[in-house]
Motif scaffolding. Structure first.
Motif, mmCIF file in Angstrom:
data_model
loop_
_atom_site.group_PDB
_atom_site.id
_atom_site.type_symbol
_atom_site.label_atom_id
_atom_site.label_comp_id
_atom_site.label_asym_id
_atom_site.label_seq_id
_atom_site.Cartn_x
_atom_site.Cartn_y
_atom_site.Cartn_z
ATOM 1 N N ASP A 90 0.808 -1.223 0.000
ATOM 2 C CA ASP A 90 0.000 0.000 0.000
ATOM 3 C C ASP A 90 0.834 1.262 0.000
ATOM 4 O O ASP A 90 0.630 2.176 -0.792
ATOM 5 C CB ASP A 90 -0.900 0.024 1.244
ATOM 6 N N PHE A 91 1.814 1.299 0.939
ATOM 7 C CA PHE A 91 2.473 2.581 1.162
ATOM 8 C C PHE A 91 3.400 2.986 0.022
ATOM 9 O O PHE A 91 3.909 4.102 0.009
ATOM 10 C CB PHE A 91 3.225 2.593 2.506
ATOM 11 N N ALA A 299 9.381 3.727 10.573
ATOM 12 C CA ALA A 299 8.628 3.599 11.822
ATOM 13 C C ALA A 299 7.134 3.707 11.561
ATOM 14 O O ALA A 299 6.330 3.040 12.207
ATOM 15 C CB ALA A 299 9.073 4.672 12.805
ATOM 16 N N SER A 300 6.773 4.542 10.602
ATOM 17 C CA SER A 300 5.362 4.765 10.343
ATOM 18 C C SER A 300 4.701 3.550 9.698
ATOM 19 O O SER A 300 3.565 3.228 9.996
ATOM 20 C CB SER A 300 5.225 5.997 9.442
ATOM 21 N N HIS A 301 5.415 2.867 8.822
ATOM 22 C CA HIS A 301 4.774 1.808 8.046
ATOM 23 C C HIS A 301 5.112 0.387 8.493
ATOM 24 O O HIS A 301 4.475 -0.551 8.060
ATOM 25 C CB HIS A 301 5.121 1.966 6.556
ATOM 26 N N LEU A 302 6.137 0.229 9.333
ATOM 27 C CA LEU A 302 6.538 -1.123 9.710
ATOM 28 C C LEU A 302 5.411 -1.948 10.336
ATOM 29 O O LEU A 302 5.260 -3.118 10.010
ATOM 30 C CB LEU A 302 7.764 -1.070 10.638
ATOM 31 N N PRO A 303 4.588 -1.341 11.242
ATOM 32 C CA PRO A 303 3.569 -2.164 11.899
ATOM 33 C C PRO A 303 2.586 -2.805 10.927
ATOM 34 O O PRO A 303 2.118 -3.908 11.162
ATOM 35 C CB PRO A 303 2.845 -1.177 12.818
ATOM 36 N N GLU A 304 2.238 -2.131 9.819
ATOM 37 C CA GLU A 304 1.200 -2.653 8.939
ATOM 38 C C GLU A 304 1.759 -3.185 7.618
ATOM 39 O O GLU A 304 1.005 -3.438 6.685
ATOM 40 C CB GLU A 304 0.151 -1.575 8.665
ATOM 41 N N VAL A 310 7.868 -5.197 4.424
ATOM 42 C CA VAL A 310 9.002 -5.174 5.356
ATOM 43 C C VAL A 310 10.317 -5.229 4.581
ATOM 44 O O VAL A 310 11.260 -4.497 4.884
ATOM 45 C CB VAL A 310 8.910 -6.336 6.366
#
Lengths: 345, 349, 369
Positions: A90-91, A299-304, A310
């Motif tokens: 997505d990102f 940091a902003s996108h790693l969780p999702e 990744v």
């Protein structure tokens, strides 16, 4: 003037930085050869000690290689994949890896350069003030306070940026944007001040303590005799600083700046909190949603991020690593070039 | 680290009276206030900026007329250095004031001695004991690795190293200094993912990430300090027949112990507040975890971030957590100072 | 010592408040059974996932551990995606997720569990469309779905635009530019809002529903706290956040059919009640296909449903028991009421009908072999 000082310097023994190291190499071997050894314990000790320290040095190489290797291992799938692999991420919104990373690299470097431009001159000023202008008691207290500031977690700098800095700079930015908006640099400001300029200012304040602490230490070590020689020849305090303190501290200043730059390039939370991110390459310093730094992006996108995501994020981390590597190489090259002409030698 | 009283500048033939700079300062403040009142409104920021500029111009001009161009330059430099200092002081002091001001509200013995188990909603109880322990563990692991490693590497670079290996290590230490914290976090995350599988979480992972960040800082500052040890001391020691390793330990390290301690403190201070690598490696927990090698563990910076993110009354805990972190560093600093005073040779600068 | 007392006191007062709400609601028939009657559980389980659930989960964990002091539950708010991933690779025993698992994930999860997977909609929370217009923060501005879509896509740029004035005839709208604000990270909140805009205002919202905001060059903030800082940081901003975090900011009454409905737990529960189950739903996978474009009276359509994900069978009996006990508590009326308290999470309690199906699914959790 200059000639006199240089002459005085040459007449003295040289405890200066590079003098110490090169002299140590030659004299130590010479001294050891000339004198009878104290005994086997000394020799064994020498061997162990030399082994330990050489081993540590080599270990540093190993660690660094491991960092690169592990990152490369995880990033490899992303680095070698075609653009369509990232369609599901997505990102990245349909961009290929390089099209996605390029604006991030730009944003990272831009924010760090803004931070350095603000922080380094200020740091030299503060360090000089503490080492050569302030009364002794005050200087110690200030040094202490600045050491403390290095420990404040970056989250707090982020909060401070939001609650204190943004309201303060907002009128200035508004003024710049309305009066000087015809210059692209200042065009299109929108409140709240969540732009790359604010991020740069917050980063500048964040790296100020660590740069100042390092530079101050170096300034304080300026050979007393150099300073006194300069003053004795009738120099003003400023002339003394220019002749004795600054040349002596130059490499220290550059390495302090590199330390600060390293921190600014990789700073995550504060940028994440004060910047409205975007993926553009431009110099609209006051516009929101134009830039983003690699670290904050991770940091902003790693969780999702899914597993492909990744990989891409780790690849961007590897690129950040490469960028810092490159910056450091350039800095070292600059130091070496300057060192040849430096008066401190 | 002791600070010397700066040597006094030499007497000059015609000079401004001692009170002159203060008078000029007062004059330019009054002038600025007047000008601002006349043109726009008087704000503190505006007054500060205009006073600074007009003082610098006035004192330089005055000094140039009375004392000559060299002294004028000196006056200008003094004004600029002081200005840089004051300018930098504003954000730093405001930051400290915010943390102390907002942190004191939630700060108490209870805060230091409880964890967050069973705390929810608008409950104001709960504290950071678990996070303090976690921070001590993680930073402790990092220090255990990086202080000896850093000191030995610095000794190698200054006392032993030569040739290409030395140049290579120096360069790579510089590169390592620039490793972004998030990259160190990614590294530790990947290493343990590959070696122990995804289920393994512990303070150790965070410690590894911080050690990668801390080691180069230790090396750089210790190296800088070792280089400043005058060569005469080494030569004197060799002349007495002391072996090289003892010279390093007893003379070089001893002479620079104060600087080394400061350097190590700066290194600890640099990593103790790191949030991002810990956020991605050790996560957060609500309870005290005494085992550094197994299980999730909370750390102060992550605690601060999570509490702030929760909002409401939790924000008070976030500020109190930040204050705790600063107090910990203050205590460490104090200890380091005592240690270095105890070990440092008498009469060293 | 003081710590124990104060905690117990807090517990008692919380229970007291709970008892009050229960009596006020008339009490549910099943309130007493479930976790309370069973013998004490021991064991440790870990969960991770959606940060939207964090505040509610902390309340649930506290409540569960009050009755089962021997058990220990932890929850790491890592984000929905990481939560699902950690559940699938066995790092955690349960996960919280703002989105249902897709087919691929579901297959992997079934493999990890060695059987069926539970997806239970236990956290239902309204998302408020928030704005910062001093003087108007106490009135709920009436905005139709189409106007909200046009504001967020940048077609309506001023607060005194005729389209806004039309639905707010009694309000003196300020002459301020509108600053739309979105979340910069991938979030369930964004996904729900964009899903709502795409369903309720398809003409004015051309973007696909997504967890990441589709428009670039906007003001944005990371996490809910970041969003709130941005909206609070300037006048004329409009954004969206979990309803329990609105605070002093204004919130929009959203146009549903002919009405304008401000958010409330009841209105959020109403839309869940009229929503059909998702296509792949089963007895254990109770996913819901939210009726975003509902015109039902009193329903608030911008709702976040966050699922609790668990296995039907665990290798360890301890894990199975504690997961079962914990989820029963969460689904119980007590647990749902606790999450509904405004100072906890302001969530909407699940309906009795849904609870019956959830409890039937939880009953099935057991140890393998």
């Amino acid at each position: 003037m200059e000639n006199h000082v240089t002459a005085t310097q040459n007449a003295e023994p040289k405890p200066g930085r590079s003098g110490a190291s090169s002299a140590a190499d030659t004299t130590s071997t010479a001294g050891a050869a000339a004198l009878p050894r104290t005994g086997s314990s000394g020799r064994l000790g020498n061997r162990i000690f030399a082994g330990l320290s050489t081993g540590s040095g080599v270990l540093i190489l190993v660690i660094l290689a491991a960092v690169a290797a592990f990152l490369l291992y995880r990033a490899w799938p992303a680095l070698t994949a075609g653009a369509d692999t990232f369609a599901e991420v997505d990102f990245m919104s349909g961009r290929g890896l390089w099209a996605w990373v390029a604006p991030l690299v730009f944003g990272t470097v831009l924010s760090s350069v803004l931070a350095l431009v603000v922080a380094v001159p200020l740091s030299i000023g503060i360090a000089l003030f503490i080492s050569h202008y302030a009364p002794r008691r005050l200087a110690q207290l200030l040094g202490y306070v600045i050491d403390l500031l290095a420990a404040i977690p970056s989250v707090i700098f982020g909060l401070w940026g939001i609650q204190w800095l943004m309201p303060l700079v907002s009128p200035v930015f508004t003024w710049l944007s309305t009066r000087l908006g015809f210059i692209p640099l200042f065009a299109g400001y929108q409140a709240p001040a969540r732009n790359i300029m604010t991020a740069g200012l917050v980063l500048a304040v964040m790296i100020l303590p660590i740069i100042t602490a390092t530079i101050r230490e170096v300034f304080l070590q300026t050979p007393r005799l150099h300073e006194e020689a300069s003053l004795a020849l009738g120099a003003t305090r400023w002339e003394m600083i220019r002749q004795a303190v600054l040349p002596f501290g130059r490499s220290g200043i550059i390495s302090a700046a590199m330390l600060g730059l390293g921190r600014a390039l990789g700073e995550t939370m504060a940028v994440l909190m004060v910047l409205s991110p975007g993926y553009a390459i431009n110099l609209f310093l006051l516009q929101p949603g134009q830039h983003q730094s690699i670290a904050a992006n991770i940091a902003s996108h790693l969780p999702e991020a899914g597993s492909t995501g990744v990989d891409a994020l780790i690849a961007s981390g590897l690129i950040l690593f490469a960028v810092t590597f490159g910056v450091n190489l350039i800095a070292r090259w600059v130091i070496n070039r300057r060192a040849e002409f430096s008066g401190a030698n | 680290m002791s600070v010397l009283a700066p040597p006094l500048p030499v007497r000059r033939s015609r000079k401004l009276a001692r009170w002159a700079p203060y008078a000029v300062l007062a004059g330019s403040a009054a002038f600025s206030a007047g000008l601002l009142a006349l043109l726009t409104t008087v704000t503190i920021a505006g007054l500060f900026a205009l006073t600074a500029v007009s003082y610098a111009v006035a004192i330089t001009t005055l000094s140039r007329v009375v004392e000559g161009p060299r002294w004028a330059k000196d006056r200008l430099a003094t004004a600029l250095v002081t200005l840089a200092f004051l300018l930098a002081l504003i954000p730093l002091v405001s930051l400290l004031a915010i943390v102390v001001g907002d942190g004191l509200g939630g700060f108490s013995w209870d805060f230091l001695s409880t964890d967050m188990v069973g705390v929810f909603g608008s409950m104001t109880s709960g504290g950071a004991l678990h996070a303090i322990i976690g921070t001590v563990y993680v930073t402790g692991i990092a220090s255990l690795v990086s202080i000896p490693l850093g000191i030995f590497t610095a000794i190698y670079l200054v006392e032993y190293g030569q040739g290409r290996l030395k140049r290579g290590i120096t360069l790579l230490v510089d590169v390592m200094t620039g490793i972004p914290s998030i990259v160190a976090g990614l590294f530790a995350y990947t290493v343990f993912l590959v070696l122990f599988g995804p289920a393994y979480k512990s303070a150790l992972i965070g410690g590894v990430a911080l050690a990668v960040l801390m080691t180069p800082v230790v090396i750089r500052s210790v190296e800088e300090m070792l280089r400043l040890v005058p060569n005469e001391l080494r030569e004197a020691s060799y002349a007495l027949g002391v072996p090289k390793w003892l010279t390093v330990v007893k003379v070089v390290l001893r002479t620079s112990v104060a600087g080394i301690t400061t350097g190590v403190m700066i290194a600890i201070a640099r990593v103790i507040g790191e949030t991002a690598p810990l956020l991605m490696t050790v996560g957060i927990a609500q309870n005290v975890n005494w085992d550094a090698f197994d299980g999730r563990i909370a750390t102060l910076p992550v605690f601060v971030y999570r509490q702030y993110a929760q909002g409401g009354v939790a924000a008070d805990r976030a500020w109190a957590g930040a204050l705790t972190l600063i107090i910990i560093v203050m205590l460490l600093n104090l200890i380091a100072r005592l240690v270095s005073r105890y070990f440092a040779p008498k009469g060293a600068r | 010592m003081t710590r124990v007392i104060s905690r117990r006191l807090a517990g008692i007062s919380a229970l007291g408040a709970l008892a009050l709400t229960l009596t006020a609601c008339g009490g549910g028939s099943q309130a007493a059974d479930g976790s309370d009657s069973g013998d004490e559980l021991t064991g440790t389980i870990a969960g991770s996932g959606a940060s939207s659930q964090e505040n509610a989960v902390q309340g649930w964990i506290a409540g569960f551990m009050e009755t089962n002091p021997g058990a220990s539950v932890s929850y790491d708010p890592t984000g929905s995606g990481t939560g699902r991933e950690q559940f699938i690779n066995g790092t955690v025993q349960f996960a919280g997720s703002d989105a249902a698992m897709d087919a691929e994930e579901l297959a992997a999860a079934q493999e990890r569990c060695g059987g069926d997977v539970l997806e239970l909609p236990l956290y239902i929370s309204p998302i408020a469309v928030i704005y910062n217009l001093p003087g108007l923060n106490d009135t709920h501005l009436n905005l139709s779905p189409s106007v909200i879509a046009q504001i967020f896509s940048g077609e309506i740029t001023a607060w005194d635009d005729p389209a806004i004035a039309e639905t707010n005839p009694d309000v003196d709208l300020p002459d301020l530019p509108i600053i739309p604000v979105n979340r910069s990270d991938d979030s369930g909140t964004t996904e729900n809002l964009t899903e709502y805009l795409a369903a309720a205002a398809p003409e004015d919202w051309s973007h696909e529903p997504a967890g990441l905001w589709p428009i670039e060059g906007t003001q944005s903030g990371a996490q809910t706290s970041g969003m709130l800082e941005v909206v609070g940081g300037a006048e004329g901003t409009i954004g969206y956040a979990d309803a329990s975090r609105v605070g002093d900011l204004g919130s929009v009454a959203v146009g549903v059919g002919e009405e304008f409905v401000p958010f409330s737990p009841e209105a959020a529960a109403a839309v869940v009640d009229v929503s059909p189950p998702a296509e792949d739903a089963s007895d254990t996978i109770l996913t819901i296909d939210l009726a975003r474009d509902t015109e039902a009276s009193g329903a608030y359509p911008i709702v976040l449903v966050s699922y609790s994900i668990a296995c039907q069978s665990y290798e360890s009996a301890e894990h199975a028991e504690v997961v079962q006990g914990y989820l029963s508590y969460v689904a119980s009326e007590e647990g749902q009421q606790r999450a509904a308290q405004p100072d906890v999470a302001g969530a909407a309690p699940i309906s009795g009908d849904l609870r019956e199906r959830v409890e039937a699914a939880i009953e099935g959790i057991s140890a393998a072999g």
